[in-house]
Scaffold this motif. Structure first.
Motif, PDB file in Angstrom:
ATOM      1  N   LEU A 105       0.697  -1.051  -0.068  1.00 27.59           N
ATOM      2  CA  LEU A 105       0.132   0.085   0.130  1.00 27.59           C
ATOM      3  C   LEU A 105       0.842   1.221  -0.118  1.00 27.59           C
ATOM      4  CD1 LEU A 105      -2.931  -1.044   2.706  1.00 27.59           C
ATOM      5  CD2 LEU A 105      -3.174  -0.792  -0.058  1.00 27.59           C
ATOM      6  N   SER A 106       1.887   1.154   0.722  1.00 25.24           N
ATOM      7  CA  SER A 106       2.800   2.291   0.887  1.00 25.24           C
ATOM      8  C   SER A 106       3.620   2.745  -0.375  1.00 25.24           C
ATOM      9  CB  SER A 106       4.058   2.210   1.981  1.00 25.24           C
ATOM     10  OG  SER A 106       4.834   3.403   2.173  1.00 25.24           O
ATOM     11  N   LEU A 107       3.929   1.851  -1.257  1.00 24.89           N
ATOM     12  CA  LEU A 107       4.494   1.716  -2.600  1.00 24.89           C
ATOM     13  C   LEU A 107       3.548   2.413  -3.557  1.00 24.89           C
ATOM     14  CD1 LEU A 107       6.851  -1.097  -2.616  1.00 24.89           C
ATOM     15  CD2 LEU A 107       7.644   1.236  -2.356  1.00 24.89           C
ATOM     16  N   TRP A 108       2.604   1.808  -3.460  1.00 23.64           N
ATOM     17  CA  TRP A 108       1.481   1.790  -4.792  1.00 23.64           C
ATOM     18  C   TRP A 108       0.435   2.707  -4.535  1.00 23.64           C
ATOM     19  CZ3 TRP A 108       4.240   0.687  -9.032  1.00 23.64           C
ATOM     20  CH2 TRP A 108       5.230  -0.398  -8.734  1.00 23.64           C
ATOM     21  N   GLN A 114      -1.278   9.367   1.860  1.00 22.13           N
ATOM     22  CA  GLN A 114      -1.825  10.547   2.246  1.00 22.13           C
ATOM     23  C   GLN A 114      -2.331  10.525   3.776  1.00 22.13           C
ATOM     24  OE1 GLN A 114      -4.492  11.644  -0.696  1.00 22.13           O
ATOM     25  NE2 GLN A 114      -2.945  12.395  -2.086  1.00 22.13           N
ATOM     26  N   LYS A 115      -3.040   9.301   4.040  1.00 23.87           N
ATOM     27  CA  LYS A 115      -3.599   8.970   5.187  1.00 23.87           C
ATOM     28  C   LYS A 115      -2.679   8.723   6.269  1.00 23.87           C
ATOM     29  CE  LYS A 115      -8.168   7.833   3.593  1.00 23.87           C
ATOM     30  NZ  LYS A 115      -9.308   6.733   3.460  1.00 23.87           N
ATOM     31  N   ILE A 116      -1.546   8.017   5.930  1.00 21.78           N
ATOM     32  CA  ILE A 116      -0.523   7.233   6.818  1.00 21.78           C
ATOM     33  C   ILE A 116       0.406   8.149   7.201  1.00 21.78           C
ATOM     34  CG2 ILE A 116       0.748   6.194   5.265  1.00 21.78           C
ATOM     35  CD1 ILE A 116      -0.541   4.479   8.536  1.00 21.78           C
ATOM     36  N   LYS A 117       0.604   9.256   6.250  1.00 23.96           N
ATOM     37  CA  LYS A 117       2.053  10.059   6.470  1.00 23.96           C
ATOM     38  C   LYS A 117       1.963  10.869   8.071  1.00 23.96           C
ATOM     39  CE  LYS A 117       4.542  13.397   3.819  1.00 23.96           C
ATOM     40  NZ  LYS A 117       4.797  14.219   2.638  1.00 23.96           N
ATOM     41  N   ARG A 118       0.669  10.951   8.548  1.00 28.73           N
ATOM     42  CA  ARG A 118       0.995  11.483   9.840  1.00 28.73           C
ATOM     43  C   ARG A 118       1.391  10.788  10.894  1.00 28.73           C
ATOM     44  NH1 ARG A 118      -5.279  12.958  10.925  1.00 28.73           N
ATOM     45  NH2 ARG A 118      -5.081  13.432   8.444  1.00 28.73           N
ATOM     46  N   TYR A 119       1.153   9.550  10.533  1.00 30.22           N
ATOM     47  CA  TYR A 119       1.691   8.570  11.597  1.00 30.22           C
ATOM     48  C   TYR A 119       2.929   7.647  11.469  1.00 30.22           C
ATOM     49  CZ  TYR A 119      -3.459   8.641  12.598  1.00 30.22           C
ATOM     50  OH  TYR A 119      -4.682   9.005  12.651  1.00 30.22           O
ATOM     51  N   THR A 143      11.682   0.281   7.204  1.00 26.42           N
ATOM     52  CA  THR A 143      12.572   1.524   7.307  1.00 26.42           C
ATOM     53  C   THR A 143      12.863   1.825   5.908  1.00 26.42           C
ATOM     54  OG1 THR A 143      13.387   0.910   9.480  1.00 26.42           O
ATOM     55  CG2 THR A 143      14.560   2.569   8.145  1.00 26.42           C
ATOM     56  N   MET A 144      13.141   0.762   4.991  1.00 26.71           N
ATOM     57  CA  MET A 144      13.593   1.310   3.735  1.00 26.71           C
ATOM     58  C   MET A 144      12.709   1.756   2.595  1.00 26.71           C
ATOM     59  SD  MET A 144      16.597   0.570   3.361  1.00 26.71           S
ATOM     60  CE  MET A 144      16.750   0.559   1.221  1.00 26.71           C
ATOM     61  N   THR A 145      11.108   1.348   3.142  1.00 29.02           N
ATOM     62  CA  THR A 145       9.962   2.024   2.698  1.00 29.02           C
ATOM     63  C   THR A 145       9.868   3.545   2.942  1.00 29.02           C
ATOM     64  OG1 THR A 145       8.881  -0.023   2.561  1.00 29.02           O
ATOM     65  CG2 THR A 145       7.573   1.883   2.202  1.00 29.02           C
ATOM     66  N   LEU A 146      10.071   3.698   4.227  1.00 30.93           N
ATOM     67  CA  LEU A 146      10.265   5.233   4.596  1.00 30.93           C
ATOM     68  C   LEU A 146      11.279   6.189   4.148  1.00 30.93           C
ATOM     69  CD1 LEU A 146       8.685   6.856   6.758  1.00 30.93           C
ATOM     70  CD2 LEU A 146      10.236   6.092   8.491  1.00 30.93           C
ATOM     71  N   LEU A 147      12.391   5.397   4.225  1.00 26.52           N
ATOM     72  CA  LEU A 147      13.588   6.209   3.613  1.00 26.52           C
ATOM     73  C   LEU A 147      13.526   6.446   2.020  1.00 26.52           C
ATOM     74  CD1 LEU A 147      16.694   4.487   5.071  1.00 26.52           C
ATOM     75  CD2 LEU A 147      16.052   6.796   5.580  1.00 26.52           C
ATOM     76  N   PHE A 148      12.836   5.547   1.379  1.00 30.82           N
ATOM     77  CA  PHE A 148      12.566   5.739   0.055  1.00 30.82           C
ATOM     78  C   PHE A 148      11.885   6.667  -0.403  1.00 30.82           C
ATOM     79  CE2 PHE A 148       9.997   4.120  -3.835  1.00 30.82           C
ATOM     80  CZ  PHE A 148      10.912   4.352  -4.737  1.00 30.82           C
ATOM     81  N   LYS A 221      12.094  -0.344  -5.933  1.00 35.06           N
ATOM     82  CA  LYS A 221      10.512  -0.606  -5.657  1.00 35.06           C
ATOM     83  C   LYS A 221       9.832  -1.916  -6.126  1.00 35.06           C
ATOM     84  CE  LYS A 221       6.550   2.599  -6.538  1.00 35.06           C
ATOM     85  NZ  LYS A 221       5.957   3.586  -7.155  1.00 35.06           N
ATOM     86  N   ILE A 222      10.641  -2.434  -7.251  1.00 35.53           N
ATOM     87  CA  ILE A 222      10.193  -3.892  -7.711  1.00 35.53           C
ATOM     88  C   ILE A 222      10.711  -5.046  -6.566  1.00 35.53           C
ATOM     89  CG2 ILE A 222      10.801  -5.662  -9.349  1.00 35.53           C
ATOM     90  CD1 ILE A 222      11.036  -3.601 -11.368  1.00 35.53           C
ATOM     91  N   LEU A 223      11.682  -4.781  -5.995  1.00 31.30           N
ATOM     92  CA  LEU A 223      12.387  -5.523  -4.943  1.00 31.30           C
ATOM     93  C   LEU A 223      11.539  -5.610  -3.836  1.00 31.30           C
ATOM     94  CD1 LEU A 223      14.328  -7.759  -4.252  1.00 31.30           C
ATOM     95  CD2 LEU A 223      16.036  -6.081  -3.641  1.00 31.30           C
ATOM     96  N   LEU A 224      11.178  -4.394  -3.115  1.00 33.77           N
ATOM     97  CA  LEU A 224      10.261  -4.285  -2.300  1.00 33.77           C
ATOM     98  C   LEU A 224       8.906  -4.905  -2.328  1.00 33.77           C
ATOM     99  CD1 LEU A 224      11.284  -0.553  -1.014  1.00 33.77           C
ATOM    100  CD2 LEU A 224      11.489  -2.546   0.465  1.00 33.77           C
ATOM    101  N   THR A 225       8.512  -4.673  -3.571  1.00 37.57           N
ATOM    102  CA  THR A 225       7.035  -5.321  -3.895  1.00 37.57           C
ATOM    103  C   THR A 225       7.298  -6.755  -3.840  1.00 37.57           C
ATOM    104  OG1 THR A 225       6.517  -3.340  -5.118  1.00 37.57           O
ATOM    105  CG2 THR A 225       5.514  -5.640  -5.733  1.00 37.57           C
TER     106      THR A 225
END
Length: 240
Positions: A105-108, A114-119, A143-148, A221-225
């Motif tokens: 969900l975070s990647l795509w 938009q909803k999760i950003k505040r948390y 963490t990598m998703t956040l850093l990305f 992005k592909i590898l994380l997916t």
């Protein structure tokens, strides 16, 4: 022979992690059950990953975004204390499923972001990545998703991710030492894997320079997916 083989495997997985920032540790933990008893799996993997991530951070120290480290460290200490205390009382069987869904969900999904950003923050990332790392081998993508999402530069993403994952694995190793795991029983295997990890970090860091930013973003992005899908599929296979 086992030491040489595991050292070579760690070398290859460390190259992958140094080039893309993630994936090497997951590949290694998937291979280790063929060589180590289950009680040694996560401790030996954790100690090897300390050397892999620490060397990767060292080779890219100029690109580490140090401002995120104190936040992550505080979250990590709280997370390791919490999960070490409640580990025997709760079931974490479905945690990989939630991690996988979050990553996808975070990647795509723009709406989800938009909803999760505040948390989303590094305190929570440290809490869950480090706490869950004692039982789940795939917390790195959190963490990598956040850093990305926070940094566009590939070297900043990989180097900072390595620094944060060093904290995760180091704290995990401390907990296993506290609970009485004897690392010396596997000393030659550990030394061979550490050597392979550091050498792989060096080679991978050099190889990363051959990849431009856009290609790196697509690969990551592909590898994380793929890693997220694997987490989800593995849970459903266990349920069947």
């Amino acid at each position: 022979m086992t030491e040489l083989l595991l050292g070579s495997i760690t070398f290859l997985t460390s190259i992958i992690a140094a080039v893309v920032g993630i994936g090497g540790g997951m590949m290694l933990i998937a291979i280790l059950p063929s060589f180590l008893p289950l009680n040694a799996l996560i401790p030996v993997h954790g100690l090897t990953q300390v050397s892999s991530n620490l060397s990767r951070a060292f080779f890219g120290y100029k690109d580490i975004q140090y401002e995120v480290i104190p936040k992550f460290l505080i979250g990590s200490i709280l997370g390791i204390a919490f999960f070490a205390g409640v580990l025997s009382f709760i079931s974490l069987e479905y945690v990989p499923l939630f991690i996988g869904v979050y990553i996808l969900l975070s990647l795509w999904s723009q709406k989800f972001n938009q909803k999760i950003k505040r948390y989303e923050n590094y305190y929570l990332a440290g809490f869950f990545q480090t706490g869950l790392s004692m039982v789940v081998g795939a917390t790195g993508p959190l963490t990598m998703t956040l850093l990305f999402k926070d940094y566009n530069d590939k070297d900043k993403v990989v180097a900072t991710g390595a620094a944060l994952m060093t904290i995760t694995h180091f704290l995990k190793v401390v907990v296993f030492i506290y609970f009485g795991f004897v690392f010396f029983d596997y000393i030659w295997i550990i030394l061979a894997m550490i050597f392979g990890a550091v050498l792989g970090s060096f080679v991978g860091t050099k190889a990363r320079n051959l990849i431009d930013g856009k290609k790196f973003t697509i690969i990551l992005k592909i590898l994380l997916t793929l890693l997220a899908i694997k987490l989800i599929v593995d849970i459903f296979i266990k349920m069947i």
